[in-house]
Design a protein around this motif. Structure first.
Motif, PDB file in Angstrom:
ATOM      1  N   VAL A 152     162.477  57.518 -67.522  1.00 20.68           N
ATOM      2  CA  VAL A 152     161.683  56.917 -66.447  1.00 20.68           C
ATOM      3  C   VAL A 152     161.064  57.991 -65.552  1.00 20.68           C
ATOM      4  O   VAL A 152     161.659  59.044 -65.319  1.00 20.68           O
ATOM      5  CB  VAL A 152     162.538  55.966 -65.581  1.00 20.68           C
ATOM      6  N   PRO A 153     159.861  57.736 -65.038  1.00 24.84           N
ATOM      7  CA  PRO A 153     159.234  58.680 -64.111  1.00 24.84           C
ATOM      8  C   PRO A 153     159.879  58.597 -62.730  1.00 24.84           C
ATOM      9  O   PRO A 153     160.651  57.674 -62.432  1.00 24.84           O
ATOM     10  CB  PRO A 153     157.778  58.211 -64.068  1.00 24.84           C
ATOM     11  N   LEU A 154     159.542  59.551 -61.895  1.00 26.85           N
ATOM     12  CA  LEU A 154     159.981  59.545 -60.504  1.00 26.85           C
ATOM     13  C   LEU A 154     158.874  58.977 -59.626  1.00 26.85           C
ATOM     14  O   LEU A 154     157.709  58.918 -60.027  1.00 26.85           O
ATOM     15  CB  LEU A 154     160.318  60.963 -60.039  1.00 26.85           C
ATOM     16  N   VAL A 155     159.267  58.595 -58.431  1.00 22.49           N
ATOM     17  CA  VAL A 155     158.321  58.095 -57.424  1.00 22.49           C
ATOM     18  C   VAL A 155     158.474  58.937 -56.168  1.00 22.49           C
ATOM     19  O   VAL A 155     159.592  59.128 -55.682  1.00 22.49           O
ATOM     20  CB  VAL A 155     158.595  56.613 -57.076  1.00 22.49           C
ATOM     21  N   LEU A 156     157.367  59.443 -55.656  1.00 19.33           N
ATOM     22  CA  LEU A 156     157.386  60.085 -54.343  1.00 19.33           C
ATOM     23  C   LEU A 156     157.185  58.962 -53.325  1.00 19.33           C
ATOM     24  O   LEU A 156     156.169  58.270 -53.339  1.00 19.33           O
ATOM     25  CB  LEU A 156     156.259  61.116 -54.236  1.00 19.33           C
ATOM     26  N   TYR A 157     158.187  58.775 -52.461  1.00 16.15           N
ATOM     27  CA  TYR A 157     158.118  57.662 -51.508  1.00 16.15           C
ATOM     28  C   TYR A 157     158.550  58.111 -50.122  1.00 16.15           C
ATOM     29  O   TYR A 157     159.215  59.150 -49.970  1.00 16.15           O
ATOM     30  CB  TYR A 157     158.975  56.481 -51.991  1.00 16.15           C
ATOM     31  N   VAL A 158     158.151  57.336 -49.113  1.00 17.04           N
ATOM     32  CA  VAL A 158     158.480  57.662 -47.722  1.00 17.04           C
ATOM     33  C   VAL A 158     159.008  56.422 -47.016  1.00 17.04           C
ATOM     34  O   VAL A 158     158.739  55.290 -47.427  1.00 17.04           O
ATOM     35  CB  VAL A 158     157.237  58.183 -46.954  1.00 17.04           C
ATOM     36  N   ASN A 159     159.759  56.655 -45.967  1.00 17.19           N
ATOM     37  CA  ASN A 159     160.131  55.562 -45.075  1.00 17.19           C
ATOM     38  C   ASN A 159     158.856  55.107 -44.365  1.00 17.19           C
ATOM     39  O   ASN A 159     157.984  55.923 -44.059  1.00 17.19           O
ATOM     40  CB  ASN A 159     161.166  56.045 -44.058  1.00 17.19           C
ATOM     41  N   THR A 160     158.724  53.812 -44.121  1.00 21.43           N
ATOM     42  CA  THR A 160     157.478  53.283 -43.538  1.00 21.43           C
ATOM     43  C   THR A 160     157.210  53.788 -42.115  1.00 21.43           C
ATOM     44  O   THR A 160     156.107  53.600 -41.589  1.00 21.43           O
ATOM     45  CB  THR A 160     157.491  51.742 -43.536  1.00 21.43           C
ATOM     46  N   SER A 161     158.198  54.449 -41.506  1.00 18.84           N
ATOM     47  CA  SER A 161     157.967  55.042 -40.182  1.00 18.84           C
ATOM     48  C   SER A 161     157.116  56.308 -40.273  1.00 18.84           C
ATOM     49  O   SER A 161     156.570  56.768 -39.259  1.00 18.84           O
ATOM     50  CB  SER A 161     159.295  55.374 -39.502  1.00 18.84           C
TER      51      SER A 161
END
Length: 351
Positions: A152-161
């Motif tokens: 599976v690939p990775l996801v670059l994600y952030v907290n919505t703040s």
């Protein structure tokens, strides 16, 4: 004119459906033959139902070398029920987290070679950590590959703040606020850690790495806002994408993930170095007999191809990776130089 045997004339008989007179001896023989045929039929039915002899373990443990909540834990629990059915025995999942999966990986490498203790391992524990840690075992030599389970690939994600809705906005934000931001990972040496260090290196970012004992705890702290961002697998993050607490910015797949088609790839956005996938597979101690490895491989592949499991894996972003134990072993051999090079290029160290 032919003669009739005396013992046949002396015994009472009756005509069968073909008009042939049957003696008591003939009927007794037919009864025994019928019983024998029935016994053989039942034996063959049993073989057909179970496919082969019973698996030689009253209990099979799948060791997930991370705490609950991460991808290995999710995949282990997805695999366990079907594996129990295919092997005809009890299968449980046991989490042995710590040291970026080294504790659980070593535990399985030192277990009895009887097929009763198996590892749901990944590229971190098998091919990456050997470039970062002084290990007491060599995962490649002390474990035997059974079969690949997912990639599976990775996801670059952030907290919505975090006030960024794109990768470029995020990088600009970090660059303009040196030392303010940090990123989480499930442990030093994980692909999630390596992607963070590579981003830091290529874009000259001042951002701290916060390692955790597994992806579950790392994800929990990004969800709560304790840490602003991270890379995570599509498998672990899928259930949280609609929570309103995190925002996916990009994936590391060669193409967009089926589970999140609206999220662009890093490659699309002009970051060709960020095309990687996390892979996961089943392993056993290296001295496990080949017939047990083959049996496990067949069972694992059958579970992965079952309609419900295949659908779940597809939603989690994984394609069909089933194959023989030999094919998985060859795949791992090809992965070794790639990850060794990436560790050196990223400048990653054990935190």
């Amino acid at each position: 004119m032919g003669t009739t045997p005396c013992n046949a004339l002396a015994q009472p008989g009756r005509l069968n459906k073909s008009g042939i007179q049957e003696t008591n001896d003939m009927r007794a023989f037919k009864k025994k033959a019928s019983a024998l045929a029935m016994g053989v039929g039942l034996a063959l039915t049993g073989l057909g139902a179970f496919g082969q002899t019973a698996y030689p373990c009253p209990l099979v443990k799948i060791i997930s070398p991370y705490p609950p909540g991460g991808t290995t834990d999710i995949l282990s629990r997805l695999l366990a029920p079907g594996l129990a059915k295919e092997l005809g025995t009890t299968v449980i999942v046991e989490n042995k987290g710590g040291a970026s999966s080294n504790i659980g990986t070593e535990f399985v490498a030192n277990a009895a070679s009887d097929g009763c203790t198996i590892l749901l391992g990944n590229n971190t524990g098998i091919v990456i950590n050997r470039n970062l840690y002084k290990l007491r075992i060599d995962p490649v030599k002390n474990l035997a590959a059974v079969g690949e389970v997912a990639s599976v690939p990775l996801v670059l994600y952030v907290n919505t703040s975090v006030p960024a809705t794109s990768v470029n906005q995020l990088l600009e934000l970090i660059k303009n606020n040196p030392g303010k931001y940090s990123y989480a990972s499930g442990g030093s040496g994980s692909p999630q850690h390596l992607m963070g260090e590579l981003l830091k290196l290529e874009k000259q970012l001042d951002i701290a790495h916060i390692p955790y004992r597994g992806q579950g705890p790392a994800l929990a702290d990004v969800l709560s806002g304790q840490v602003p961002l991270a890379f995570e697998t599509t498998t672990a993050i899928a259930a949280q994408l609609n929570s309103g607490r995190i925002r996916a910015l990009a994936t590391t797949g060669a193409v967009r993930s089926k589970g999140m088609p609206d999220v662009p790839t890093m490659k699309e956005l002009g970051y060709p170095s960020f095309v990687i996938e996390n892979w996961y597979g089943v392993f056993v101690p290296s001295k496990t007999p080949s017939h047990l490895i083959k049996r496990l491989n067949q069972a694992v592949n059958k579970v992965l191809k079952s309609a419900d499991v295949a659908a779940s894996l597809s939603k989690l972003g994984s394609s069909d990776v089933t194959g023989t134990a030999e094919q998985f072993t060859q795949f791992i051999a090809k992965e070794l130089p790639y990850w060794e090079s990436l560790v050196k290029r990223s400048g990653a160290t054990v935190d």
